[in-house]
Write an enzyme that holds these catalytic residues in place. Structure first.
Site, PDB file in Angstrom:
ATOM      1  N   GLY A   1      40.509 118.136 140.376  1.00 16.57           N
ATOM      2  CA  GLY A   1      40.961 119.128 139.391  1.00 16.57           C
ATOM      3  C   GLY A   1      39.948 120.259 139.337  1.00 16.57           C
ATOM      4  O   GLY A   1      39.682 120.858 138.302  1.00 16.57           O
TER       5      GLY A   1
ATOM      6  N   ASN B   1      50.962 109.995 136.240  1.00 19.89           N
ATOM      7  CA  ASN B   1      49.549 109.725 136.514  1.00 19.89           C
ATOM      8  C   ASN B   1      49.316 108.452 137.321  1.00 19.89           C
ATOM      9  O   ASN B   1      48.367 108.388 138.104  1.00 19.89           O
ATOM     10  CB  ASN B   1      48.756 109.712 135.209  1.00 19.89           C
ATOM     11  CG  ASN B   1      48.437 111.123 134.763  1.00 19.89           C
ATOM     12  OD1 ASN B   1      47.782 111.866 135.484  1.00 19.89           O
ATOM     13  ND2 ASN B   1      48.920 111.515 133.595  1.00 19.89           N
TER      14      ASN B   1
ATOM     15  N   ARG C   1      49.903 116.605 129.745  1.00 18.75           N
ATOM     16  CA  ARG C   1      51.105 116.382 128.952  1.00 18.75           C
ATOM     17  C   ARG C   1      51.773 117.720 128.655  1.00 18.75           C
ATOM     18  O   ARG C   1      51.150 118.619 128.092  1.00 18.75           O
ATOM     19  CB  ARG C   1      50.718 115.689 127.640  1.00 18.75           C
ATOM     20  CG  ARG C   1      51.914 115.168 126.884  1.00 18.75           C
ATOM     21  CD  ARG C   1      51.436 114.250 125.779  1.00 18.75           C
ATOM     22  NE  ARG C   1      52.546 113.647 125.085  1.00 18.75           N
ATOM     23  CZ  ARG C   1      52.423 112.583 124.310  1.00 18.75           C
ATOM     24  NH1 ARG C   1      51.250 112.009 124.165  1.00 18.75           N
ATOM     25  NH2 ARG C   1      53.463 112.090 123.693  1.00 18.75           N
TER      26      ARG C   1
ATOM     27  N   ASP D   1      33.923 111.540 122.661  1.00 13.32           N
ATOM     28  CA  ASP D   1      34.177 110.983 121.319  1.00 13.32           C
ATOM     29  C   ASP D   1      32.864 110.516 120.681  1.00 13.32           C
ATOM     30  O   ASP D   1      32.625 110.713 119.499  1.00 13.32           O
ATOM     31  CB  ASP D   1      35.159 109.814 121.433  1.00 13.32           C
ATOM     32  CG  ASP D   1      36.378 110.178 122.262  1.00 13.32           C
ATOM     33  OD1 ASP D   1      37.103 111.099 121.859  1.00 13.32           O
ATOM     34  OD2 ASP D   1      36.583 109.582 123.323  1.00 13.32           O
TER      35      ASP D   1
ATOM     36  N   HIS E   1      40.642 106.108 124.687  1.00  8.97           N
ATOM     37  CA  HIS E   1      40.395 107.530 124.440  1.00  8.97           C
ATOM     38  C   HIS E   1      41.717 108.158 123.985  1.00  8.97           C
ATOM     39  O   HIS E   1      42.385 108.885 124.701  1.00  8.97           O
ATOM     40  CB  HIS E   1      39.874 108.220 125.704  1.00  8.97           C
ATOM     41  CG  HIS E   1      39.720 109.704 125.537  1.00  8.97           C
ATOM     42  ND1 HIS E   1      38.825 110.251 124.671  1.00  8.97           N
ATOM     43  CD2 HIS E   1      40.371 110.736 126.111  1.00  8.97           C
ATOM     44  CE1 HIS E   1      38.933 111.574 124.716  1.00  8.97           C
ATOM     45  NE2 HIS E   1      39.870 111.885 125.583  1.00  8.97           N
TER      46      HIS E   1
ATOM     47  N   ALA F   1      39.731 123.292 140.289  1.00  6.38           N
ATOM     48  CA  ALA F   1      40.059 124.673 139.933  1.00  6.38           C
ATOM     49  C   ALA F   1      40.362 124.797 138.437  1.00  6.38           C
ATOM     50  O   ALA F   1      40.630 125.893 137.944  1.00  6.38           O
ATOM     51  CB  ALA F   1      41.256 125.153 140.753  1.00  6.38           C
TER      52      ALA F   1
END
Length: 333
Positions: A10, A104, A91, A158, A186, A12
């Site tokens: 991921g 996913n 999402r 978190d 998470h 970019a």
């Protein structure tokens, strides 16, 4: 020294944009460790990725030996020392959690298989892309020749959020707060637990409950704020947390590499096998851990009260359901 090979997927995207500079300048693996950065993204993002590569070159960073942009898994996963899997299907409006899981599972099954085939068997794999816990479990199941313990997912953001809320409430720095715990997923069912956390107030270390003297806040608004912080950032910024996520990834990976400080533990999503907290086996669940020589161990023997037990079980139930859905999809992916 020999350069290490670090993959960011991921690459970019906006989290990677905050992350890559920190890694390349030595914040994560130390100021002496040269590295090769491998950047994976999907084919339509290759032009954007070229721009990121140009910028990394233009930073003129002494540790950065090579940058390899690619849209091919066999290039991306070759001989890796560490894989930071940031990319996932986000999402979209009107999307059910089930649809998100299905998309996913496909990605992380494929990436797990590529890790299995091309990466070093000692590779450390950190999953950031959501739903991170379940994506991580799927990647691990798809890479049977790599130890399960080498896979972890990010709950450090978190953890940092919880530390920071306590610090803000007491008017101290985040460094004065230690040993908060994020249990579970998470997601908004995660349980931020400060029953075992300590805070340094005027040179004296005290328990957080004792320092704050406001049990209803600690059991109510504090927990909700941490659970829903991601949504609050999106609402305000119209984009998801990127700077803070990148910082948390750096913290998480640096602790894997160099170990946790003496007397401190951190939260990360790891395989639940062999835990002593009554969390079902074969889940990727966030626990308090200590890390030494690149290996983590559960923090054992923390007493769990009824309030905590209920919250820990609730998030375990959500993870079990997610896993069951994902494993169904895995069979057909």
């Amino acid at each position: 020294g020999e350069p290490i090979r670090v993959l960011v997927t991921g690459a970019a995207g906006q989290i990677a944009y905050s992350l890559l500079y920190s890694i390349a300048k030595g914040d994560v693996f130390g100021k002496e460790q040269p590295l090769v950065l491998v950047l994976l993204d999907i084919t339509p993002m290759m032009t954007v990725l070229e721009g990121v590569v140009m910028e990394l070159q233009d930073c003129a960073l002494p540790l950065l030996r090579e940058v390899i942009p690619t849209d091919k898994e066999e290039v991306a996963f070759k001989d890796l020392d560490i894989a930071i899997l940031v990319g996932s299907m986000p999402r979209r409006e009107g999307m059910e959690r089930k649809d998100l899981l299905k998309a996913n599972v496909k990605i992380f099954k494929s990436q797990g298989a590529a890790l299995d085939k091309y990466a070093k068997k000692t590779v450390k794999v950190v999953v950031v892309g959501n739903p991170a816990n379940t994506n991580c479990l799927i990647a691990s199941k798809s890479a049977p020749s790599i130890p399960k313990e080498n896979f972890s997912c990010l709950t450090r953001l978190d953890h940092n959020r919880a530390k920071s809320q306590i610090a803000l409430k007491l008017g101290v720095t985040a460094n004065d707060v230690k040993n908060v715990i994020i249990w579970g997923n998470h997601s908004s069912t995660q349980y931020p637990d400060v029953n075992h956390a300590k805070v340094n107030v005027k040179g004296k270390e005290v328990g957080v409950y004792e320092a704050i003297k406001d049990d209803s806040w600690l059991k109510g608004d504090f927990i909700l704020t941490v659970q829903q912080r991601g949504a609050a950032v999106i609402k305000a910024r119209k984009l998801s947390s990127a700077m803070s996520a990148a910082k948390a990834i750096c913290d998480h990976v640096r602790d894997i590499w160099f170990g946790t400080p003496a007397g401190e533990f951190v939260s990360m999503g790891v395989i639940s096998d062999g835990n002593s907290y009554g969390v079902p086996e074969d889940l990727l669940y966030s626990f308090p851990v200590v890390i030494k020589d690149k290996a983590w161990k559960f923090v054992e023997g923390l007493p769990i009260n009824d309030f905590s037990r209920e919250k820990m079980d609730l998030t375990a139930k959500e993870l079990t359901e997610e896993k069951e859905t994902a494993v169904e999809f895995l069979a057909s992916a």
